[in-house]
Design an enzyme around this catalytic site. Sequence first.
Site, PDB file in Angstrom:
ATOM      1  N   TRP A 159     -71.735  23.457  43.033  1.00 34.07           N
ATOM      2  CA  TRP A 159     -72.641  22.669  43.871  1.00 34.07           C
ATOM      3  C   TRP A 159     -73.101  21.422  43.123  1.00 34.07           C
ATOM      4  O   TRP A 159     -73.376  21.472  41.922  1.00 34.07           O
ATOM      5  CB  TRP A 159     -73.853  23.499  44.274  1.00 34.07           C
ATOM      6  CG  TRP A 159     -73.533  24.664  45.170  1.00 34.07           C
ATOM      7  CD1 TRP A 159     -72.298  25.137  45.519  1.00 34.07           C
ATOM      8  CD2 TRP A 159     -74.482  25.499  45.839  1.00 34.07           C
ATOM      9  NE1 TRP A 159     -72.419  26.221  46.364  1.00 34.07           N
ATOM     10  CE2 TRP A 159     -73.752  26.464  46.581  1.00 34.07           C
ATOM     11  CE3 TRP A 159     -75.865  25.530  45.889  1.00 34.07           C
ATOM     12  CZ2 TRP A 159     -74.359  27.443  47.351  1.00 34.07           C
ATOM     13  CZ3 TRP A 159     -76.488  26.508  46.660  1.00 34.07           C
ATOM     14  CH2 TRP A 159     -75.735  27.457  47.382  1.00 34.07           C
ATOM     15  N   ASN A 176     -73.009  23.758  52.198  1.00 38.15           N
ATOM     16  CA  ASN A 176     -73.039  25.215  52.152  1.00 38.15           C
ATOM     17  C   ASN A 176     -73.968  25.745  53.250  1.00 38.15           C
ATOM     18  O   ASN A 176     -75.146  25.391  53.300  1.00 38.15           O
ATOM     19  CB  ASN A 176     -73.556  25.675  50.778  1.00 38.15           C
ATOM     20  CG  ASN A 176     -73.745  27.175  50.709  1.00 38.15           C
ATOM     21  OD1 ASN A 176     -72.780  27.939  50.662  1.00 38.15           O
ATOM     22  ND2 ASN A 176     -75.001  27.623  50.711  1.00 38.15           N
ATOM     23  N   GLU A 177     -73.419  26.542  54.157  1.00 35.02           N
ATOM     24  CA  GLU A 177     -74.203  27.299  55.149  1.00 35.02           C
ATOM     25  C   GLU A 177     -75.203  26.432  55.908  1.00 35.02           C
ATOM     26  O   GLU A 177     -76.418  26.649  55.845  1.00 35.02           O
ATOM     27  CB  GLU A 177     -74.891  28.488  54.471  1.00 35.02           C
ATOM     28  CG  GLU A 177     -73.882  29.455  53.855  1.00 35.02           C
ATOM     29  CD  GLU A 177     -74.520  30.719  53.289  1.00 35.02           C
ATOM     30  OE1 GLU A 177     -75.758  30.839  53.323  1.00 35.02           O
ATOM     31  OE2 GLU A 177     -73.766  31.597  52.814  1.00 35.02           O
ATOM     32  N   TRP A 231     -82.309  31.026  59.509  1.00 36.61           N
ATOM     33  CA  TRP A 231     -83.236  31.835  58.699  1.00 36.61           C
ATOM     34  C   TRP A 231     -84.195  30.993  57.861  1.00 36.61           C
ATOM     35  O   TRP A 231     -85.213  31.502  57.398  1.00 36.61           O
ATOM     36  CB  TRP A 231     -82.465  32.809  57.797  1.00 36.61           C
ATOM     37  CG  TRP A 231     -81.572  32.169  56.774  1.00 36.61           C
ATOM     38  CD1 TRP A 231     -81.904  31.799  55.507  1.00 36.61           C
ATOM     39  CD2 TRP A 231     -80.193  31.837  56.940  1.00 36.61           C
ATOM     40  NE1 TRP A 231     -80.820  31.243  54.868  1.00 36.61           N
ATOM     41  CE2 TRP A 231     -79.755  31.266  55.716  1.00 36.61           C
ATOM     42  CE3 TRP A 231     -79.274  31.973  57.973  1.00 36.61           C
ATOM     43  CZ2 TRP A 231     -78.440  30.825  55.529  1.00 36.61           C
ATOM     44  CZ3 TRP A 231     -77.972  31.533  57.787  1.00 36.61           C
ATOM     45  CH2 TRP A 231     -77.562  30.969  56.582  1.00 36.61           C
ATOM     46  N   TYR A 277     -71.149  39.016  53.726  1.00 34.86           N
ATOM     47  CA  TYR A 277     -71.923  40.022  53.003  1.00 34.86           C
ATOM     48  C   TYR A 277     -72.239  41.157  53.967  1.00 34.86           C
ATOM     49  O   TYR A 277     -72.402  40.934  55.174  1.00 34.86           O
ATOM     50  CB  TYR A 277     -73.224  39.418  52.460  1.00 34.86           C
ATOM     51  CG  TYR A 277     -73.013  38.304  51.466  1.00 34.86           C
ATOM     52  CD1 TYR A 277     -72.763  38.568  50.122  1.00 34.86           C
ATOM     53  CD2 TYR A 277     -73.055  36.964  51.873  1.00 34.86           C
ATOM     54  CE1 TYR A 277     -72.567  37.543  49.206  1.00 34.86           C
ATOM     55  CE2 TYR A 277     -72.863  35.931  50.968  1.00 34.86           C
ATOM     56  CZ  TYR A 277     -72.615  36.224  49.633  1.00 34.86           C
ATOM     57  OH  TYR A 277     -72.416  35.207  48.734  1.00 34.86           O
ATOM     58  N   GLU A 305     -67.462  33.096  49.638  1.00 27.86           N
ATOM     59  CA  GLU A 305     -68.557  33.857  49.025  1.00 27.86           C
ATOM     60  C   GLU A 305     -68.459  35.306  49.466  1.00 27.86           C
ATOM     61  O   GLU A 305     -68.319  35.591  50.661  1.00 27.86           O
ATOM     62  CB  GLU A 305     -69.931  33.319  49.441  1.00 27.86           C
ATOM     63  CG  GLU A 305     -70.346  32.014  48.812  1.00 27.86           C
ATOM     64  CD  GLU A 305     -71.805  31.664  49.156  1.00 27.86           C
ATOM     65  OE1 GLU A 305     -72.579  32.606  49.481  1.00 27.86           O
ATOM     66  OE2 GLU A 305     -72.145  30.470  49.104  1.00 27.86           O
ATOM     67  N   TRP A 338     -69.509  35.735  44.320  1.00 21.22           N
ATOM     68  CA  TRP A 338     -70.858  35.158  44.173  1.00 21.22           C
ATOM     69  C   TRP A 338     -71.636  35.937  43.122  1.00 21.22           C
ATOM     70  O   TRP A 338     -71.767  37.145  43.256  1.00 21.22           O
ATOM     71  CB  TRP A 338     -71.593  35.221  45.514  1.00 21.22           C
ATOM     72  CG  TRP A 338     -72.945  34.583  45.445  1.00 21.22           C
ATOM     73  CD1 TRP A 338     -74.142  35.215  45.247  1.00 21.22           C
ATOM     74  CD2 TRP A 338     -73.242  33.195  45.532  1.00 21.22           C
ATOM     75  NE1 TRP A 338     -75.166  34.302  45.209  1.00 21.22           N
ATOM     76  CE2 TRP A 338     -74.637  33.049  45.386  1.00 21.22           C
ATOM     77  CE3 TRP A 338     -72.466  32.047  45.711  1.00 21.22           C
ATOM     78  CZ2 TRP A 338     -75.259  31.805  45.421  1.00 21.22           C
ATOM     79  CZ3 TRP A 338     -73.095  30.823  45.751  1.00 21.22           C
ATOM     80  CH2 TRP A 338     -74.491  30.714  45.602  1.00 21.22           C
TER      81      TRP A 338
END
Length: 414
Positions: free
Chosen positions: A114, A213-214, A242, A316, A347, A376
Site C-alpha cells: 500500500w 483497497n475495498e 462498514w 474471509y 487477501e 494477509w
Amino acid sequence: MITSLVRYIGNNLSLSTVCTEAILLSYSRYKQVAKDMLVPFLLLVAAVCVNGRLYIQGDHFYYNGQRVFFNGVNQAWVSYGYDWGNNQYQYRRSKFQSVVNDVKNNGGNSIRVWVHVEGQTSPHFDNHGHVTGTDSSNSLIHELTEYLQYARNHQVFIFLCLWNGAERGSTNWRLEGLIKDTGKLHTYINHALIPMVKALKDQPALAGWDIINEMEGVLNPNLHSGEPCFDTTFLAPSGAGWKGHIHSAQDLLRFINWQAAAIRKTDPQALVTAGSWNPKSNTNMNGMKNLYSDHCLIRAGHDNAGTLNFYSTHTYDNKNTHQYDSYSPFKHNKNQYGLGKPLIIAEFNQVRGGHHSIEELFTYAYYHGYAGAWSWHANADGSDTDDFPTQQRGMRSLRGKNDQNNGGLINITI
C-alpha cells in the site's frame, strides 16, 4: 493496412490487447522506418513486448511466453500510512527488504504493497484538499524506485495499491475529497499519479497497480438508481459500508475509472486492478453485480481507457460460524464467476480460512483457475491476520511449481 498488419501479428503471436496497442503506438511514433524494414521492426517491438513485461491473455498472466501464478503476501504497511514519501522509507527499509528476502526464500514471487493509504503523508495536499505533488519532500518516487530495484534483484514482483477504503482515520477527509470532487481528483492525477507512473513504468519488478483497497468499506449500499451500475441495494444486507455509508457507487467508480485511464494512457502496458472486499460486488453470479466491470466503470467516469486489466478480490470466513459465504473463491472454480479476465485472491488467511490450512488455501487457488494468491499480511498486526511463519508455509506449498495447464510458473526470472 498497417493497423491490420499489427492486429495480425498480435493475434498470431498470442499477444495481449495491451501489447498490440503498444506496437501500434510504436508505429505511430516511428513511421519513418523504411517500408522494407517495417515488418521486422514491428516483430522486434512485439518480441520486446512479450519478453520484457507481464501481459495478459484471456484469464491468465504471462511472462516470457509462460503462464505465471502470483504466489506471495500482502505487506500493506510497516507503519500504517507512514511508509512512503517525506523520507520515511529510510526508517522502514530494513523491514520491507526483509519481507522481499523472505518471500523469495520461501518460494514466493510477489508482494502487494500500500502507498498513499488515506493520504496521511502522500500525496502532498494543500489546506483545501488539492494535491500539489507526490509528497512534501519529493522523495516518494525515489523511495519506490529503490524498493522496486531491490525487489527485481530478488526476483519478486510488486503490486502497488494506492488507496484504502476499508478504514476512516483522521486524514480520510483528503481521500473523500478526491472521491467526491472531480477538480481535486484532477490535481492528484496531474501532480502525483502521472509523475509516479512515468517515473516507475520501466521498473521490471512493477507488476501492476491497485487503485483502491475495498472501496465497499465506504460505499452506501442503500442507494436506488435507474442506472443499474449505480444501484447498490443488492448489497444492503451484505455488510458493505462498514465504515459509513459515505459514497455512491457512481463517485467511487469514477474515482477508479479516471485513475485507471491515467495510468494506462501514461503506460499502455500497465496492468491495473482494484481490490474488492468480496466477490459479491465483483460478479454477476446469483443476483450480484460486477461493479468493477468495464461497462460500469465507463458509465461512471466516461473514459473508455479507464477499465481494469484484471480483477482481484478478498475472502474471509464468518467469525462466528467459521464458514466462507457462498461467493468465496474457495467455494468456486474461477470460471464460475464469468469474468473474462484473470482473478487474483488478493487477501485471505488461515485464521479466517474456514478451518482450512494455509497450505490447502494456496493449493486450491493454484489448481482452480485463479491467477494468484496473497496472504494477509506480512506485518501480522491486528486480530485477523496469520503470523508470518504461517504465511511462509503457504508460499512453500507452491515452491517451484510450473503446471502450465493449471496455475503456471512460480519461479520467475525478472
